[in-house]
Design an enzyme around this catalytic site. Structure first.
Site, mmCIF file in Angstrom:
data_model
loop_
_atom_site.group_PDB
_atom_site.id
_atom_site.type_symbol
_atom_site.label_atom_id
_atom_site.label_comp_id
_atom_site.label_asym_id
_atom_site.label_seq_id
_atom_site.Cartn_x
_atom_site.Cartn_y
_atom_site.Cartn_z
ATOM 1 N N HIS A 71 -24.271 -34.923 25.425
ATOM 2 C CA HIS A 71 -25.285 -35.456 24.512
ATOM 3 C C HIS A 71 -26.638 -35.604 25.195
ATOM 4 C CE1 HIS A 71 -21.375 -37.051 22.999
ATOM 5 N NE2 HIS A 71 -21.866 -36.629 21.852
ATOM 6 N N HIS A 98 -32.046 -41.051 32.502
ATOM 7 C CA HIS A 98 -31.971 -39.919 31.594
ATOM 8 C C HIS A 98 -33.216 -39.909 30.708
ATOM 9 C CE1 HIS A 98 -30.061 -43.308 29.434
ATOM 10 N NE2 HIS A 98 -30.706 -42.819 28.390
ATOM 11 N N HIS A 100 -35.014 -38.856 26.765
ATOM 12 C CA HIS A 100 -34.862 -38.558 25.344
ATOM 13 C C HIS A 100 -36.071 -37.743 24.919
ATOM 14 C CE1 HIS A 100 -31.442 -41.318 24.626
ATOM 15 N NE2 HIS A 100 -31.991 -42.012 25.620
ATOM 16 N N HIS A 123 -35.334 -43.464 30.488
ATOM 17 C CA HIS A 123 -34.559 -44.703 30.607
ATOM 18 C C HIS A 123 -33.903 -44.752 31.977
ATOM 19 C CE1 HIS A 123 -33.919 -44.956 25.954
ATOM 20 N NE2 HIS A 123 -35.141 -45.303 26.328
ATOM 21 N N THR A 206 -28.517 -47.222 23.349
ATOM 22 C CA THR A 206 -28.966 -46.468 22.170
ATOM 23 C C THR A 206 -28.025 -45.326 21.797
ATOM 24 O OG1 THR A 206 -30.354 -44.971 23.475
ATOM 25 C CG2 THR A 206 -31.369 -47.025 22.694
ATOM 26 N N THR A 207 -26.871 -45.263 22.457
ATOM 27 C CA THR A 207 -25.840 -44.293 22.096
ATOM 28 C C THR A 207 -24.528 -45.050 21.887
ATOM 29 O OG1 THR A 207 -25.373 -43.900 24.442
ATOM 30 C CG2 THR A 207 -26.887 -42.368 23.342
#
Length: 292
Positions: A71, A98, A100, A123, A206-207
């Site tokens: 993801h 990571h 986004h 993040h 957020t996942t």
């Protein structure tokens, strides 16, 4: 159990569950402290008790592993990279960072400011000591400290993003890994003296499973990225189902009564300015008869 996915995957493969259906698979995703959020600057509360951070190990030269997680891509950090200060309740050890991003020229940050979505968001995930894993920390309401940095597009390249882009190109498929040698986190983010101003709120991962155990810090200072670098990043990786990894952000979630705070920290006076100010103050007090 069905796989979760982002909206960009769901539009091509309706066998997975997009963000609007995450709560059906992961109940915490329907909680009242979910992230990301839209920060309305006019409604933010200034909190003078939010001090600067102390970054430990951010200038160390490291060999870090990068992994395509299906993801997103995770850049694993050693526990020697640590974080204190910022009114956090304890010491925190780094786990991974990571990004986004969007796609097709669209912005892809998760947090928005006054409704504006930024090109990309970084993040950095930290786990509270003495927890050893993210799974352990998720059971503590303050178990995870997440640092967020928003990117703004610039005319010039970010001088240290190209090794990251190259590494993403080496982990195109789910489960693949590579190593970035001689990496320093301080090459990507500014020094602590430039990070006194930030937003703070309590929220979630957020996942999925969207665990509500996160103290969020979103810094005012943005990071630079060129349009060339942004285009390159979004073309490197693929999702677990083989589709291009684009638009990897969760839509903003309701605030549900939470308060967003802003630090009131100001840049410290330089020593020269401090001496000059003291001289003027002494002179002023002397002329008024307050110094004898």
């Amino acid at each position: 159990m069905a796989q979760w996915c982002y909206q960009s995957q769901y539009s091509c493969d309706d066998t997975c569950r997009d963000p609007s259906h995450w709560a059906a698979l992961f109940p915490s995703c329907g909680g009242l402290r979910q992230s990301p959020i839209n920060i309305v600057s006019s409604k933010v509360h200034v909190n003078s008790a939010l001090p600067p951070f102390d970054f430990i190990g951010h200038t160390n030269t490291l060999n870090i592993t990068v992994e395509n997680k299906g993801h997103s891509a995770h850049f694993h950090l050693p526990q020697s990279v640590r974080l204190t200060g910022g009114a956090l309740p304890g010491h925190y050890r780094a786990s991974q960072f990571h990004f986004h991003w969007g796609g097709n020229g669209n912005p892809g940050s998760e947090h928005t400011i006054d409704g504006e979505r930024f090109p990309m968001e970084l993040h950095i995930v930290h786990i509270k000591e003495p927890y050893g894993t993210l799974a352990e920390a998720e059971h503590d309401l303050a178990g995870i400290a997440l640092l967020g940095f928003l990117f703004e597009e610039s005319a010039d390249d970010h001088p240290h993003l190209d090794p990251i882009i190259a590494a993403l190109g080496r982990v195109q498929n789910n489960g693949s890994t590579t190593v970035i040698p001689n990496f320093r986190l301080s090459d990507v983010i500014p020094s602590s003296r430039e990070l006194h101003n930030y937003y703070r709120y309590v929220g979630s991962i957020t996942t999925p499973g969207c665990e509500q155990a996160v103290t969020w810090t979103l810094f005012h200072k943005t990071l630079a990225i060129s349009s060339r670098q942004l285009d390159a990043i979004v073309k490197q990786c693929r999702f677990w189902n083989g589709q291009p990894m684009t638009n990897i952000f969760r839509p903003t979630q309701p605030l549900d009564g939470r308060v967003v705070y802003r630090s009131s920290a100001v840049k410290p006076l330089s020593s020269a300015f401090h001496l000059w100010f003291c001289f003027l103050l002494a002179a002023a007090l002397g002329t008024t008869g307050l110094i004898h």
